[in-house]
Design a protein around this motif. Structure first.
Motif, PDB file in Angstrom:
ATOM      1  N   THR A 156       0.824  -1.255   0.195  1.00  0.00           N
ATOM      2  CA  THR A 156      -0.114  -0.041   0.002  1.00  0.00           C
ATOM      3  C   THR A 156       0.727   1.201   0.142  1.00  0.00           C
ATOM      4  O   THR A 156       0.428   2.384  -0.519  1.00  0.00           O
ATOM      5  N   LEU A 157       2.023   1.163   0.707  1.00  0.00           N
ATOM      6  CA  LEU A 157       2.898   2.359   0.331  1.00  0.00           C
ATOM      7  C   LEU A 157       3.235   2.541  -1.072  1.00  0.00           C
ATOM      8  O   LEU A 157       3.279   4.012  -1.496  1.00  0.00           O
ATOM      9  N   LEU A 194      -4.817   0.459   2.235  1.00  0.00           N
ATOM     10  CA  LEU A 194      -4.766   1.676   1.341  1.00  0.00           C
ATOM     11  C   LEU A 194      -5.546   2.841   1.729  1.00  0.00           C
ATOM     12  O   LEU A 194      -5.030   3.963   1.462  1.00  0.00           O
ATOM     13  N   ALA A 195      -6.802   2.671   1.986  1.00  0.00           N
ATOM     14  CA  ALA A 195      -7.630   3.628   2.237  1.00  0.00           C
ATOM     15  C   ALA A 195      -7.171   4.656   3.318  1.00  0.00           C
ATOM     16  O   ALA A 195      -7.196   5.866   3.416  1.00  0.00           O
ATOM     17  N   LEU A 206      -3.706  -5.013  -6.627  1.00  0.00           N
ATOM     18  CA  LEU A 206      -2.870  -5.330  -5.347  1.00  0.00           C
ATOM     19  C   LEU A 206      -2.869  -6.756  -4.810  1.00  0.00           C
ATOM     20  O   LEU A 206      -4.002  -6.954  -4.358  1.00  0.00           O
ATOM     21  N   ALA A 207      -1.899  -7.450  -4.822  1.00  0.00           N
ATOM     22  CA  ALA A 207      -1.885  -8.791  -4.488  1.00  0.00           C
ATOM     23  C   ALA A 207      -0.614  -9.140  -3.841  1.00  0.00           C
ATOM     24  O   ALA A 207       0.453  -9.178  -4.563  1.00  0.00           O
ATOM     25  N   VAL A 251       0.882  -4.524  -8.095  1.00  0.00           N
ATOM     26  CA  VAL A 251       1.804  -4.084  -7.095  1.00  0.00           C
ATOM     27  C   VAL A 251       1.651  -5.317  -6.108  1.00  0.00           C
ATOM     28  O   VAL A 251       0.656  -5.808  -5.570  1.00  0.00           O
ATOM     29  N   THR A 252       2.852  -6.008  -5.747  1.00  0.00           N
ATOM     30  CA  THR A 252       3.068  -6.965  -5.193  1.00  0.00           C
ATOM     31  C   THR A 252       4.366  -7.091  -4.309  1.00  0.00           C
ATOM     32  O   THR A 252       4.890  -5.974  -4.140  1.00  0.00           O
TER      33      THR A 252
END
Length: 260
Positions: A84-85, A108-109, A208-209, A232-233
């Motif tokens: 999430t960054l 992420l929120a 996102l995984a 994004v992993t």
């Protein structure tokens, strides 16, 4: 170490290895046998492990198994922090974004509550609550209606109809699994339909995984790997999986986990 932190570490160990012994955990965390047994009891009550004589084993999911939101929150916490960054770097002030349901998108929120002028479309109750509690007057949150799933997603015809009338700049999509054959998947048929509507409403798809999603197949497909503009992993993803994903997605972003 707090009990919650220790339990999260134990769960990560069980998920990675398939099982643990109480004696090994006692030595690793330097706590009493009773403390470890209480930790395992807490995790078992959440439905994220199976207690066995002398230890615990992982819960082996099937294609239609759908863990609850609270259970998933405890999994791969360091991976989600790293992911999430990096994902937050793709968000610009004044844009319209969508966040699908899931514990990674909810994390992420929290990173986006200070971004000015955002319009956020989501079918996630926890995601909407994050922005509601932040209380920024310059952010607009659109929460779809629908039927609630175990993962706190709102799905079904009402959600799909609402989403299909909207257009967003980028969708951040959380998934249950990803493989070359099945693409990005979820165990919930209605959630898959809702996620497909979100994909259709977005100009850009960012998935996102974490690394544990590779090789996991849910009951229903959401999108092909090639549909992802960005994936994004985390850096625990193995070489063969990295190569396969790099050939399929538009851009593969590897988030570096912090060493603690």
């Amino acid at each position: 170490m707090l009990a919650q932190q220790r339990q999260a570490a134990i769960l990560d160990r069980i998920t990675a290895t398939g099982g643990v012994r109480v004696a090994d955990l006692v030595a690793e965390f330097d706590v009493s046998d009773m403390t470890i047994r209480r930790d395992l009891e807490v995790l078992a009550d959440r439905g994220v492990i199976h207690k066995v004589h002398g230890g615990a084993t992982a819960v082996l999911p099937g294609a239609a198994d759908e863990p609850g939101y609270a259970a998933k929150t405890e999994l791969q916490t360091q991976e989600k922090i790293a992911i999430t960054l990096r994902a937050a770097e793709f968000v610009r002030p004044g844009t319209a974004i969508a966040l699908s349901a899931g514990t990674t998108t909810a994390r992420l929120a929290h990173r986006l509550t200070d971004v000015p002028g955002l319009t956020v479309v989501t079918n996630s109750i926890p995601v909407a609550d994050v922005f509601y509690r932040a209380g920024r007057s310059d952010q607009t949150v659109v929460l779809t209606g629908g039927v609630r799933t175990p993962s706190d997603a709102l799905v079904g015809p009402v959600a799909v109809a609402a989403i299909r009338s909207l257009h967003v700049d980028v969708l951040f999509l959380g998934v249950h699994g990803m493989t070359e054959g099945a693409g990005f998947t979820t165990p919930n048929l209605m959630e898959a339909e809702t996620d497909r509507a979100l994909v259709g409403a977005a100009e850009r798809l960012i998935v996102l995984a974490d690394h544990t999603k590779w090789g996991t197949v849910g009951l229903s497909s959401i999108a092909e790997l090639t549909d992802a503009d960005v994936l994004v992993t985390d850096d625990a993803l193995e070489g063969e999986a990295r190569a396969a994903l790099a050939e399929s997605v538009g851009e593969l972003v590897i988030a570096q986990m912090r060493v603690t």
